[in-house]
Design an enzyme around this catalytic site. Structure first.
Site, PDB file in Angstrom:
ATOM      1  N   GLU A  23      -5.492  -7.081   7.254  1.00  0.00           N
ATOM      2  CA  GLU A  23      -4.411  -7.096   6.276  1.00  0.00           C
ATOM      3  C   GLU A  23      -3.461  -8.281   6.488  1.00  0.00           C
ATOM      4  OE1 GLU A  23      -4.447  -5.422   3.690  1.00  0.00           O
ATOM      5  OE2 GLU A  23      -5.897  -3.850   4.158  1.00  0.00           O
TER       6      GLU A  23
ATOM      7  N   ARG B  94      -0.342   8.035  -3.915  1.00  0.00           N
ATOM      8  CA  ARG B  94      -1.180   8.646  -4.953  1.00  0.00           C
ATOM      9  C   ARG B  94      -1.476  10.107  -4.646  1.00  0.00           C
ATOM     10  NH1 ARG B  94      -5.794   4.847  -7.386  1.00  0.00           N
ATOM     11  NH2 ARG B  94      -4.509   3.018  -7.785  1.00  0.00           N
TER      12      ARG B  94
ATOM     13  N   CYS C 207      -0.637   3.808   5.677  1.00  0.00           N
ATOM     14  CA  CYS C 207      -1.082   2.621   6.420  1.00  0.00           C
ATOM     15  C   CYS C 207      -0.071   1.493   6.252  1.00  0.00           C
ATOM     16  CB  CYS C 207      -2.460   2.171   5.923  1.00  0.00           C
ATOM     17  SG  CYS C 207      -3.760   3.338   6.341  1.00  0.00           S
TER      18      CYS C 207
ATOM     19  N   HIS D 173      -7.918  -2.248   8.097  1.00  0.00           N
ATOM     20  CA  HIS D 173      -8.440  -1.113   7.333  1.00  0.00           C
ATOM     21  C   HIS D 173      -9.945  -0.965   7.544  1.00  0.00           C
ATOM     22  CE1 HIS D 173      -4.910  -0.286   4.529  1.00  0.00           C
ATOM     23  NE2 HIS D 173      -5.326   0.887   4.951  1.00  0.00           N
TER      24      HIS D 173
END
Lengths: 207, 207, 207, 207
Positions: free
Chosen positions: D79, D89, D142, D166
């Site tokens: 990342e 979500r 995360c 990830h």
């Protein structure tokens, strides 16, 4: 030239079916030299094959363009082959979910389309419509109707150009979906259908 | 209310850019209470930020809707954040391919959009347009223009609603592609732009 | 019980072929009650069908597991059906690219696998291996070998359990690819092959 | 050199979390010149940032490799940037689903990773591990942990190489899924972690 165009009613979580929409739209249009017959089929594994077989016997079409929805497809799919298999992931609209059964006991494993799918593909692509040859029409109602109609015309003496065309989801369905669902506008679907009908009619007149 | 709408010229293998097309179309339209300014930017990492900065200083827009192409996207993406990074996968139209460089030396790592992207998303979805909030505008020209314009307006006293919107590939591009490229029609792109412009104008009048 | 396991040599841009790797690995392993024969086929549309036909006639296997690479697949694909079509997107290793030709003039449109693919699928999934029934083996060398072997065994009096299994790209290939290429480890491929061989052998002893 | 490696517990529909698995495996391994500390974080938007901040203050690591699950990713994602946004979500394991809130009121919009992600990417790819630079760590737990830890080390005088990685879904999860879920083996995840730890340690000794 008599052309039969079919679509399906909505099913499962799909509140609209683009194949029904284009069939309804086409039913009000005129094509030069074409006696166009349209039919919206139920998503019912008993009634749909009965209706398509009966319609072919009664109307004796010179060509059949059968349309259906294949949510998750990116392009309009000109189907190459129908296989003798029902293996539903979800129930049909009668509530039945058939697993791993033949459509016609002792029928051949498959029938190829009798449409000139590669010429049609080139035509659609030239018009800027995303399209492709597809090697599987699935094992649900679309393949069932496709196999049934190819089986019926295989027993007739008259040659019939027949095939199945899968349409992606509509943008309005993708708009409601959380997922990365590809979509295609009804205008493009309808344009593709018109191009195919006119191409069949031109070739028919030429012969 | 003055609204600046920008797009980009074609680049790389993309022979048309939907963002250019919608900007050209919008430039001939009228929106109630809107002084619409349009601009097609070059895909040039030196010229594009210069032009956008100069235009903002000169025109002092109340809102900016910057559009660009994100081939491989499934939906219209309302970008959340611009980052201080240039890391090009392909050269820009000047032939330069910048790797891992900041846009503005000592600039902040990122700027958030000042558009009400969640309200806009709801509006678009209600109209049946596939759209989503996107958390990355990439590290190419789109992000460069997005970051540059947010940096410019951050130094102004006047609040400006500004953001970047990514458009998927056009169907005509998907038609030419071997790959499973998702696409969206120009009509939907254009509709989305009109909905956003009208929404900005209505809120402006209300305040 | 005699089981023939086949794979393919590398082709096109794929510098390794997982199907070759697992065949080479299996050739040094022992399976209880199994006379295992292995074969790596050339990606050559003339030589591959010749070799597979000859091997079946000579070795008279009770079962055939034919493996191949389907880059872009997410899961191991147990193929349902082989179709009588060669329609290559890329040339084979002999440099020929066949378009829209039958494999066997006047052969049936398709053959279904004679493997119990649904039982095998359940077994693989229970072991945590990503697998699925696939309704198309494509129209390249994999489908060609699959159709050819099903055609050959269809003319024999002895029943043979035969089928084709597609393997995704290896992680090392995905590592080199710019694209979002899914991959699966060789260990999982090999495990899947072992599970299928042992299952065939157990059922054979039971009957 | 003290290296902190973190993972997350399972959440939502994911019955296992590969980041937890690799942290547990690494906790029993030895790395030359490395004082390795491991930590499995709760998927709880209040507790996770508290624990990571406290651990950094207490342990004063020279480097931090924070791992998490990004189901639907094809490759291991190094990342680039953490953003000051919580926009879940799905609820976290405490049952709360935060929408469109900053992580730290008046915190900067984003922090860039201080890991040499491009060097690490090259290393991983050379070892045949599918990996990529990712421009978004999402807006869930995360990203929350990533932003929190970068914010904490930004206020320290000591430089810390810190970043977030990830991991795709595990094959066993893909095996259970109806969807075309990409996956990566735990062995590859673990190998990637080992390569990164050893690379950090070698560079540390060199300086």
């Amino acid at each position: 030239m008599r052309i039969l165009v079919t679509g399906f009613e909505p099913f499962s979580t799909h509140s609209v079916n683009p194949s029904q929409k284009i069939v309804e739209a086409l039913s009000t249009e005129k094509f030069l030299g074409v006696d166009l017959r349209t039919l919206v089929l139920p998503v019912d594994h008993v009634r749909a094959p009965g209706i398509i077989t009966e319609t072919i016997r009664k109307d004796q079409p010179d060509a059949i363009l059968a349309f259906g929805l294949a949510s998750s497809r990116f392009k309009i799919g000109l189907e190459q082959v129908a296989i003798n298999l029902m293996d539903f992931r979800i129930p049909d609209n009668s509530g039945k979910q058939i697993s791993d059964q033949p459509i016609i006991e002792d029928g051949p494993a498959a029938y190829f389309t009798t449409l000139a799918v590669r010429s049609l593909l080139t035509l659609l692509q030239e018009k800027g419509i995303p399209a492709e040859i597809s090697l599987t029409a699935g094992s649900y109602l679309c393949n069932l109707v496709f196999y049934t109609m190819m089986h019926e015309i295989s027993s007739q003496t008259k040659p019939t150009q027949a095939g199945f065309i899968h349409l992606p989801a509509l943008p309005e369905e993708a708009a409601k979906s959380d997922k990365t669902l590809p979509s295609l506008s009804l205008e493009l679907d309808l344009n593709a259908a018109r191009i195919m009908i006119n191409h069949l009619a031109q070739n028919f007149r030429r012969n």
